[in-house]
Design a protein around this motif. Structure first.
Motif, short mmCIF file in Angstrom:
data_model
loop_
_atom_site.label_atom_id
_atom_site.label_comp_id
_atom_site.label_asym_id
_atom_site.label_seq_id
_atom_site.Cartn_x
_atom_site.Cartn_y
_atom_site.Cartn_z
N GLU A 161 28.53 82.14 -71.79
CA GLU A 161 29.76 82.26 -72.57
C GLU A 161 30.95 81.68 -71.81
N LYS A 162 31.00 81.90 -70.52
CA LYS A 162 32.12 81.36 -69.73
C LYS A 162 32.07 79.84 -69.69
N ASP A 163 30.88 79.30 -69.38
CA ASP A 163 30.78 77.85 -69.22
C ASP A 163 31.00 77.10 -70.52
N THR A 164 30.59 77.66 -71.64
CA THR A 164 30.81 76.95 -72.91
C THR A 164 32.29 76.88 -73.28
N GLU A 165 33.12 77.66 -72.60
CA GLU A 165 34.57 77.58 -72.81
C GLU A 165 35.25 76.64 -71.83
N LEU A 166 34.49 76.15 -70.84
CA LEU A 166 35.07 75.31 -69.78
C LEU A 166 34.59 73.87 -69.80
N ASP A 183 20.27 84.06 -69.72
CA ASP A 183 21.49 83.42 -69.22
C ASP A 183 21.17 82.23 -68.32
N ILE A 184 22.20 81.43 -68.07
CA ILE A 184 22.03 80.19 -67.30
C ILE A 184 22.43 80.37 -65.84
N ASN A 185 22.04 79.40 -65.04
CA ASN A 185 22.63 79.20 -63.72
C ASN A 185 23.93 78.43 -63.96
N THR A 209 17.16 79.26 -73.74
CA THR A 209 18.58 79.32 -73.39
C THR A 209 19.44 79.24 -74.64
N ALA A 210 20.62 79.86 -74.56
CA ALA A 210 21.58 79.74 -75.66
C ALA A 210 22.53 78.58 -75.46
N PHE A 211 22.43 77.91 -74.30
CA PHE A 211 23.28 76.76 -74.00
C PHE A 211 22.47 75.50 -74.26
N THR A 212 22.35 75.13 -75.53
CA THR A 212 21.59 73.96 -75.94
C THR A 212 21.95 73.63 -77.38
N PHE A 213 21.45 72.49 -77.86
CA PHE A 213 21.62 72.14 -79.27
C PHE A 213 20.74 73.04 -80.12
N VAL A 214 21.16 73.30 -81.34
CA VAL A 214 20.49 74.27 -82.20
C VAL A 214 19.04 73.89 -82.51
N ALA A 215 18.66 72.62 -82.37
CA ALA A 215 17.29 72.22 -82.67
C ALA A 215 16.27 73.02 -81.86
N LEU A 253 25.53 87.31 -72.40
CA LEU A 253 25.18 86.17 -71.56
C LEU A 253 26.46 85.64 -70.90
N PRO A 254 26.95 86.33 -69.89
CA PRO A 254 28.30 86.03 -69.37
C PRO A 254 28.47 84.62 -68.83
N TYR A 255 27.49 84.09 -68.10
CA TYR A 255 27.66 82.75 -67.55
C TYR A 255 27.63 81.70 -68.66
#
Length: 374
Positions: free
Chosen positions: A334-339, A103-105, A81-87, A330-332
């Motif tokens: 990208e959207k969630d990381t802004e919210l 992409d994420i749920n 996933t791209a929604f995580t810490f860089v480690a 990765l639309p979901y």
């Protein structure tokens, strides 16, 4: 200021035990790979219901050495996933492999297993699901995909010690589970530390050698390894804390339920979704709000230590520019990381503090609308 985490409050409840344990280590003269590390490895194996664990220097090393032990390297691809810490992807890069993002749920923030198979290529060797914020991934689907495609699974449990999926501890599903004992974790040391868990004796033995300069026998080295040994003082501290983790996780869950109640009528606050058949341990309590960056600034100014985990997804970070994964892929995510914004969450937080956090957040959201209109 109501902090995102207050480690001093937790320390006050166990200070005498911790100080005795640390002093005992200092008096012993045994500071590396001593009896506390061995005992902690055994205790955590029992906690997770796995055959083996190996104490390491950090959660990043746990991910790195798990990949090394599975012989994943240059030319290989690892789905994550791209929604995580860089480690998570740093470890993939260290071994020379390529991260492939899925992409994420948007409800759970975790990797969407229904999108994994489309990302598999002949070079895919493994999947790294991340149990983000303490919320378990859908491990039955992920393990089924891995089995059908002959892929390895390395669970990133660095934020999820004690979390369960279908009654089974996360970290015990895959070839490896990886933990971090960074001080902010649900089980945190007083410095860096990490651990891998596995049910394979051969994989355990490989990690044991890799953590100690690539040799199973002292002064005999079979491959290039690293120096990644869990410090004996940290092991002693973690042994004091481990018996409290279940209670601390229960307190986090109670605080999350109270936040949910406080936000029940707040239409602009989207609260976390605990997926069916899961036991979330709320490493973070993360909500979605409009005008997030403005609201975050206002919260800080009003004494609420909210945090942004993680404002820029990994596929849009400079470190991964070479992958040429453009915005919109990765639309979901990208959207969630802004919210998303994470609110103060730790076992010792009081209901009064939670009420202050909730009322301040709701007020800041309303003020942000006025600011946006101007």
């Amino acid at each position: 200021m109501i902090p995102i985490l207050d480690s001093k409050r937790q320390y006050a409840t166990i200070a005498n035990e911790v100080e005795k344990a640390v002093c005992d280590v200092m008096r012993s003269g045994c500071y590396i790979l001593g009896p506390n590390t061995k005992a902690l490895e055994k205790e955590l194996a029992e906690f997770f219901g796995v055959n083996y664990t190996v104490g390491l220097n950090s959660g990043t090393d746990a991910l790195h050495l798990a990949l090394r032990a599975l012989d994943i390297g240059p030319g290989d691809e690892v789905i994550t996933t791209a929604f995580t810490f860089v480690a998570t992807t740093e470890a993939i890069g260290i071994v020379g492999a390529k991260p492939v993002f899925v992409d994420i749920n948007p409800d759970t923030f975790n990797i969407d297993p229904d999108k994994i198979e489309a990302a598999i290529t002949p070079r895919t060797k493994a999947i790294i699901p991340v149990h983000l914020y303490g919320q378990p991934c859908e491990m039955d689907k992920i393990m089924d995909i891995a089995k059908r495609h002959n892929l390895r699974v390395i669970e990133d449990c660095c934020q999820a010690i004690g979390a369960k999926y279908n009654g089974k501890m996360v970290g015990s599903f895959g070839d490896f589970g990886c933990l971090s004992f960074y001080p902010t974790k649900n089980l945190g040391g007083m410095g860096d530390g990490g651990l891998i868990m596995t049910n394979s004796e051969s994989l355990r033995d490989r990690v044991v050698a890799l953590r100690n300069h690539g040799g199973a026998v002292r002064y005999y080295h079979d491959e290039i390894g690293v120096n990644s040994r869990l410090d004996e003082i940290q092991a002693a501290i973690l042994r004091v804390k481990l018996p409290h983790v279940k209670d601390w996780n229960e307190q986090r869950r109670a605080h999350a339920a109270y936040y949910n109640k406080l936000f029940a009528d707040a239409k602009d606050v989207i609260t976390p979704v605990e997926a069916p058949n899961t036991y979330c341990v709320y490493h973070q309590y993360t909500v979605k709000v409009p005008n997030r960056d403005v609201v975050h600034k206002m919260l800080q100014e009003n004494g609420v230590g909210a945090m942004l985990y993680y404002p820029v997804p990994l596929h849009l970070q400079k470190v991964h520019a070479y992958l040429n994964v453009g915005k919109g892929s990765l639309p979901y995510t990208e959207k969630d990381t802004e919210l998303v914004i994470s609110l103060p969450m730790f076992p010792e937080i009081t209901e009064e503090e939670q009420r202050t956090v909730a009322s301040t957040l709701i007020s800041c959201i309303e003020k942000s609308k006025t600011a946006a209109a101007v």
